[in-house]
Structures are given as structure tokens and as C-alpha cells.
Design an enzyme around this catalytic site. Structure first.
Site, PDB file in Angstrom:
ATOM      1  N   SER A 142       0.828  -1.197   0.000  1.00  0.00           N
ATOM      2  CA  SER A 142       0.000   0.000   0.000  1.00  0.00           C
ATOM      3  C   SER A 142       0.871   1.259   0.000  1.00  0.00           C
ATOM      4  O   SER A 142       1.628   1.474  -0.927  1.00  0.00           O
ATOM      5  CB  SER A 142      -0.969  -0.034   1.191  1.00  0.00           C
ATOM      6  N   ASP A 191      -6.090  -3.293  -2.455  1.00  0.00           N
ATOM      7  CA  ASP A 191      -5.018  -2.972  -1.503  1.00  0.00           C
ATOM      8  C   ASP A 191      -4.300  -4.220  -0.987  1.00  0.00           C
ATOM      9  O   ASP A 191      -4.924  -5.175  -0.534  1.00  0.00           O
ATOM     10  CB  ASP A 191      -5.627  -2.209  -0.327  1.00  0.00           C
TER      11      ASP A 191
END
Length: 299
Positions: free
Chosen positions: A38, A182
Site C-alpha cells: 500500500s 489494496d
């Protein structure tokens, strides 16, 4: 073989940038492997190139307008405190467009390509250093890891973007019939992956405090409650990843150096306050220095 691992954490990535700056510039660390999840994935290509000033500028100047083309949030600052409310218009617009997420973050991909150029990519590809991005294959319910050496420029930028897409608030991306989001949903702190790839010494930057913090207020509407539920779930994934990483490191005689945030930086890492992020970067640098150097040398 030395590795740097940076966890997910949204705007708190600024703290990781400060820690990494100290390790690279002051401790002269040379890493063979960089793995990011991320927000960590946004940092590691620039860190691997040693372009600290460039990533500092790009990271601490990012804002919601540079991330979202459909922003599901409205951020208000009252008495110096950022509060997040629902952008009802944009969410209703997404509903009528039959979108699967509350927001869209395609502008972030453009911003990634602006700050990480084709020339940067070619320089990284020429190095022996491996740069690995963690993403979540939602269709297969598993983590996947994308090495720069297996990608062209557009593919690598896409994986960085996908790793940073905190669904359902940001874009859900389909590639070859699979839905991705993500990396933090499956591998928030990818210590074990670094060990699998041969690391014998790993510096790990975790964008949460080591100990449980004080009680916080839970959201008072369904939207903010959803954000809090995701935060709680990611906290559990983080603890699992760190425990598993420590056990795997012990079994393989791998040295782990873990840097946690000394304080709770924010309860909503989707808010990008440039002034605070610059403070967090400095906090990360100072924290790494205090952790690494004897106090008597700092007098």
C-alpha cells in the site's frame, strides 16, 4: 541479504519515509530487497534509487484532489482537528453508475507516473536490487507479490496503484479476469515474503504503535463505522503478519529490526494533511536516530 519492508498505512507513510531516510543516508544501509504494501509500495521505488528529496516532496504534497477523481469523503478542519464526513452526492453518483466502490482513485495512478518516470524505472531495472509490491487478488482470496523484474513500466505503476487502492473507498481494478485491491487486506507487513526471497537481515517499518492505544470513539454513522471496522480488521492482520514474521525469522536465524510509530499518528489514514505529514516525516527520522544511536552520542 538485507531487506527493507514497509507496511501499509495511508498518510502515515510519511513516518516510514523519515525512518527510511535515516537508515539509508545516516546508517548507509544497502538493501538487496525492498518490499512494500500500500503506502509502502509508493515509497520503495524512490528509496531504492536513493531519491529521498523527490519522494519527500511527492509524498508530503499529495492531497485528496491528486488521489480521487470521485472522492467519497468531505474533510473538514474544526479547531485544528480533521473530521471526515460522507460526500453523499458522489456516493449516490457511484450507485447510479453501477460502480462497486464508493470512490474512484484513477488520479493517483497519474500522480504515481508523474513522480516515478520511465527513466526512474529503467534505472531500477538495471540494478541487482529487487523491488516487490504486494497486492490482494480478491478473486482468489490471496496475496500476490509483483517484482519489478517481471514487469514493464506500465504494469509496475499499475501494481503500485493497485496496492494502494483501499477498497471500497478507492478503485477496484480488474486484470485478466481477476479483481485486485489494496495489498494490506492480505499482506499488511510482508516480513515472511522477504524471508522466502532470501533475506537474512530485515528492517521493518510498521505504521502502528507496538502497544494498544487508549480507547477511541467509534463512528456515529454507517460510513464512518465502516472505516473503523476496516481499521480494526487491518490491525488484526498486522498483528498476525508480525507474529508470523517473527516466528519464521526465528526458525531461519533472520535478524529483525522493527520500527513502530512511537505514538498514534492518526485514526484516519485516508486524510492527507500536508503539514502533519511533514511533521510525521521528521518524527520518523528522529525516532530512527534515537532508536539506533546511543543517547550519549546525540548530546
Amino acid at each position: 541479504m538485507k531487506a527493507l519492508v514497509i507496511s501499509g498505512g495511508g498518510s502515515k507513510g510519511a513516518f516510514a519515509g523519515g525512518v527510511a531516510q535515516y537508515l539509508l543516508q545516516n546508517k548507509n544501509k544497502n538493501y538487496d530487497l525492498f518490499i512494500g504494501t500500500s503506502t509502502g509500495s509508493l515509497l520503495i521505488p524512490h528509496l531504492a534509487l536513493g531519491k529521498i528529496d523527490k519522494i519527500y516532496s511527492a509524498f508530503t504534497e499529495v492531497n485528496m484532489a491528486k488521489i480521487f477523481d470521485v472522492n467519497p469523503f468531505i474533510v473538514k478542519n474544526k479547531n485544528g482537528i480533521d473530521t471526515v464526513t460522507i460526500n453523499h452526492f458522489n456516493i449516490i453518483k457511484q450507485f447510479f453508475r453501477r460502480r462497486r466502490t464508493f470512490g474512484e482513485s484513477k488520479r493517483l495512478l497519474n500522480y504515481i507516473k508523474e513522480s516515478f518516470t520511465m527513466d526512474d524505472f529503467r534505472q531500477l531495472k538495471a540494478l541487482q536490487t529487487d523491488i516487490v509490491i504486494s497486492v490482494t487478488n480478491l478473486s482468489k482470496n490471496r496475496a500476490e507479490y509483483k517484482s519489478i523484474h517481471d514487469c514493464n513500466y506500465d504494469e509496475f505503476c499499475n501494481w503500485i496503484w493497485i496496492s494502494s487502492n483501499y477498497i471500497p473507498f478507492m478503485s477496484l481494478v480488474s486484470i485478466n479476469g481477476f479483481d485486485y485491491g489494496d495489498g494490506g487486506f492480505s499482506s499488511l507487513v510482508p516480513i515472511q515474503q522477504a524471508i522466502i526471497r532470501g533475506a537474512t537481515e530485515i528492517d521493518v517499518i510498521v505504521l502502528e504503535t507496538e502497544k494498544t492505544t487508549a480507547k477511541i470513539a467509534i463512528g456515529k454513522n454507517p460510513f464512518s463505522l465502516l472505516i473503523d471496522l476496516f481499521r480494526i480488521e487491518l490491525d488484526q492482520i498486522e498483528k498476525h503478519d508480525i507474529l508470523l514474521g517473527k516466528l519464521t525469522a526465528a526458525d531461519n536465524n533472520v535478524k529483525l529490526n522493527i520500527f513502530y510509530t512511537p505514538i498514534e499518528l492518526t485514526h484516519n489514514a485516508l486524510v492527507f494533511n500536508n503539514d502533519k505529514m511533514k511533521e510525521w516525516w521528521k518524527t520518523g527520522f528522529d525516532y530512527a536516530q534515537n532508536k539506533s544511536e546511543p543517547k550519549e552520542n546525540l548530546i
